[in-house]
Enzyme design. Structure first.
Site, PDB file in Angstrom:
ATOM      1  N   GLU A 157     -32.476 -99.663  17.585  1.00 33.38           N
ATOM      2  CA  GLU A 157     -33.886 -99.325  17.730  1.00 33.38           C
ATOM      3  C   GLU A 157     -34.593 -99.760  16.458  1.00 33.38           C
ATOM      4  O   GLU A 157     -34.179 -99.396  15.362  1.00 33.38           O
ATOM      5  CB  GLU A 157     -34.073 -97.815  17.886  1.00 33.38           C
ATOM      6  N   ASP A 199     -43.155 -87.882  14.074  1.00 34.93           N
ATOM      7  CA  ASP A 199     -42.102 -88.137  13.099  1.00 34.93           C
ATOM      8  C   ASP A 199     -42.161 -87.210  11.900  1.00 34.93           C
ATOM      9  O   ASP A 199     -43.231 -86.843  11.429  1.00 34.93           O
ATOM     10  CB  ASP A 199     -42.182 -89.588  12.613  1.00 34.93           C
TER      11      ASP A 199
END
Ligand SMILES: Cc1ncc(COP(=O)(O)O)c(C=O)c1O
Lengths: 405, 274
Positions: free
Chosen positions: B49, B60
């Site tokens: 990824e 995040d």
């Protein structure tokens, strides 16, 4: 299904939360079930008589509504043109329009059984309003505020603490309002069970833009009946400042289908829209996706969000509510910008002519009034949203004027 | 068969879980990142990824936020990210690459142009955090039409009623977010993950990988027993952040260090099923 009526500007958003291409629900999957729950709760509450009654009582006895519509006669005479009325939401409890929306959202949170309220704040006005209503209802309150703003707005930070709120200084990103909003979203993703996110303006994922607008529309509904009473007719021009756009949407929305009423939204031009230091998303930005909705954003060539700048912390946001983006493209509302120094001039004039210390945010709207009122007929009527008082800004103004307090 | 399908078919034959690593494009510097990327397959990474840096990554935690800031400060652009993948593809035509990030940089690039450029660069799939099924018309459906997989996140808040909507246009694999929270926080409880796996697997034939909150080889091995794959991101990025000089540049040995950590995770995941 709600079909957008081409003859009305008041039917949006559609069922996907869109105003034309703007708005929507651009959130992480974790939050999606939560905003669907919120939408359902809001749809229920909207039509519930007891919800409305409770809110109206609080607006009346706790906030001090209706706020007066005041003819600023010396200012009118000084500018020598249109009659200038001020919708005095700066007289509300906590000193700004923010509490209209906070009360609505907190009542909704209580209906949903949520016990912990989170909010983002820039200048601290929305944070103070949220801390206030949480204190009144005995709810836990956590306010996210950019570390830079915590430094700049110490009195409001102390106010929030006095009211029992926890103030979390946000150091991620660039430590300002947009980062505070990111941090609030991160908290919400983490605390999904008990937490209600009380957003302070007409932005965020659907249903926030429409819901906050509906709570703030009390400003416009009152103004509509007050101006009819005072002048026997509709005003010619409505003017309001725009950070995220909630006080402006609140004033404008009830008038949107009055074809003869012109509306002007005033963005913060900072040092000038042709410089890198401004907060005028509509004048100087382009469509993008941030904080759950598509709207005009200040961004660089690669789609990275850039920092806003304004002397007024409450206008210092690189986005704007999606309904404004749509009203701009539909050309129903005109958007202009006012620079820091022009807002300061208006601030001083308002103090000296009317005995009202305005917040720096509505001082931007007043600065535009100073430009257009003299060009208008004496029979014309302007309504300006005086959406906040300036106590919070005296330190900033003193510094700008080179005075020591 | 797509690269992702081929990879999962091979893993199934070998009775192994996939080890999926997340790294941020351009972190800490574009050239260091290119070298790091190149070394991941040899360290045992099955699927890579690649994060697309964004100023406002709302899902995040601090580790990935800072990685994105380092990359942006080092001049990483979306075009730079796609170029790095195209270069990687010249030496590796098998390891699937999934781009992960937020919608605004893609929208800004133009959806059609982005899909064309990503496909040409050798990207296999997309994970876009702020595009739930409600916004499928934006990118998911065009991506599928362009031959790219659109990998959806399922979360602990995705209940039974909602799961079919989440799975409907998902392809490649399903990414189960093991905690309610942001990347790098908390840690997944294997029992709860096992139950969620059963719930999701009852409704799809796609492989289901699990991520968020996995930090050590031991945790990775635990989860590899119950999931088709395990994703590690923040912990890898922490090892990068721990080997930067005062100017933010890589210290000597950074790549060796990071690769060794990645290998320890991959080995644990691969040997978990005995
Ligand atoms: C007095 C005042 N006016 C305006 C704003 C800007 O918000 P909005 O555009 O949502 O009304 C703020 C925000 O803090 C404020 O405090």
């Amino acid at each position: 299904m709600t079909v957008q009526d081409p003859n009305s500007f008041r039917t949006g958003p559609d069922e996907d939360g869109r105003f034309g291409q703007f708005g929507g629900r651009f959130v992480a999957e974790t939050l999606m079930p939560l905003i669907l729950d919120l939408e359902k709760a809001w749809d229920d509450a909207k039509t519930d008589r007891s919800f409305k009654t409770e809110m109206e009582n609080l607006w009346r006895y706790y906030v001090g509504r209706p706020s007066p519509l005041y003819l600023a006669s010396r200012l009118t005479e000084h500018l020598g043109g249109a009659k200038i009325y001020m919708k005095r939401d700066e007289l509300n409890h906590t000193g700004a329009h923010k509490i209209n929306n906070v009360l609505g959202q907190i009542l909704l949170a209580r209906r949903m059984g949520k016990t912990r309220i989170i909010a983002e704040t820039g200048a601290g006005q929305h944070g103070v309003a949220t801390a206030t209503v949480c204190a009144k209802f005995g709810l836990k309150c956590v306010v996210f505020m950019g570390a830079t703003d915590v430094e700049r707005q110490k009195p409001n930070v102390f106010r929030m603490k006095l009211l029992g709120a926890e103030v979390v200084p946000v150091t991620s990103g660039r430590s300002t309002l947009k980062d505070a909003m990111n941090e609030a979203l991160r908290d919400w993703v983490t605390n999904v069970e008990d937490t209600f996110y009380c957003i302070g303006t007409v932005a965020g994922p659907h249903p926030y833009p429409a819901m906050v607008r509906d709570f703030q529309s009390i400003i416009g509904w009152e103004a509509k009946s007050q101006i009819k009473h005072a002048e026997g007719r509709m005003p010619d021009v409505l003017i309001a400042c725009i950070g995220g756009g909630s006080n402006a949407m609140g004033l404008f929305h009830p008038f949107l289908d009055e074809a003869d009423v012109k509306m002007i939204g005033v963005e913060a031009g900072g040092k000038g829209v042709d410089t890198d230091e401004h907060a005028a998303s509509l004048m100087g930005g382009r469509p993008g996706v941030l904080h759950g909705n598509r709207t005009y954003l200040l961004q660089d060539d690669d789609g990275q969000i850039v920092e806003a700048h304004s002397i007024s912390a409450g206008l210092d946001y690189p986005g704007i509510g999606p309904e404004h983006a749509w009203l701009k493209e539909a050309e129903r509302v005109e958007y202009v910008s006012i620079k820091d120094d022009e807002a300061l001039e208006a601030f001083k004039l308002c103090c000296e002519m009317e005995g009202i210390i305005p917040a720096l945010e509505p001082a931007h709207a007043l600065a535009h009034v100073m430009k257009i009122a003299p060009t208008m007929d004496k029979k014309d009527v302007i309504v300006l949203n005086m959406c906040g008082r300036g106590d919070k800004d005296i330190f900033t103004v003193a510094e700008a004027l080179g005075t020591e307090i | 068969m797509s690269r992702i399908q081929q990879r999962f078919a091979k893993l199934k034959d070998e009775n192994r879980a996939a080890f999926v690593s997340f790294v941020m494009a351009g972190d800490p510097k574009p050239d260091t990142f290119a070298k790091l990327l190149k070394g991941l397959p040899a360290a045992g990474v099955d699927i890579i990824e690649v994060g697309m840096p964004f100023t406002d990554p709302m899902a995040d935690g601090p580790a990935i936020q800072l990685a994105g800031q380092r990359a942006i400060a080092a001049g990483q652009t979306l075009k730079g990210t796609l170029d790095a993948i195209a270069t990687f593809r010249k030496g590796d035509d098998e390891t699937p690459i999934v781009l992960m990030g937020y919608y605004n940089p893609i929208f800004n690039h133009g959806v059609e142009a982005f899909l064309k450029d990503a496909k040409e660069a050798g990207v296999d799939g997309l994970i876009v955090v702020d595009l739930p099924p409600e916004e499928d018309a934006e990118l998911c459906l065009p991506a599928r039409a362009a031959g790219l997989d659109f990998i959806r996140l399922a979360t602990p808040t995705t209940d039974e009623a909602r799961l079919p909507a989440v799975l409907k246009n998902t392809s490649g694999f399903v990414y189960y977010v093991s905690i309610t929270g942001i990347t790098g926080a908390g840690s997944a409880d294997t029992g709860a993950v096992e139950a969620a796996m059963a719930r999701i697997k009852a409704k799809t034939d796609l492989p289901v990988v699990v991520g968020f909150g996995v930090k050590t080889p031991e945790q990775g091995a635990e989860l590899a027993k119950v999931a088709d794959g395990v994703v590690v991101g923040s912990a890898i990025i922490d090892t990068i952040a721990g080997r930067l000089d005062r100017k933010g540049g890589p210290k000597v040995g950074l790549i060796k260090n990071v690769t060794a950590f990645v290998k320890s995770l991959a080995d644990a995941v691969h040997s978990a099923r005995g």
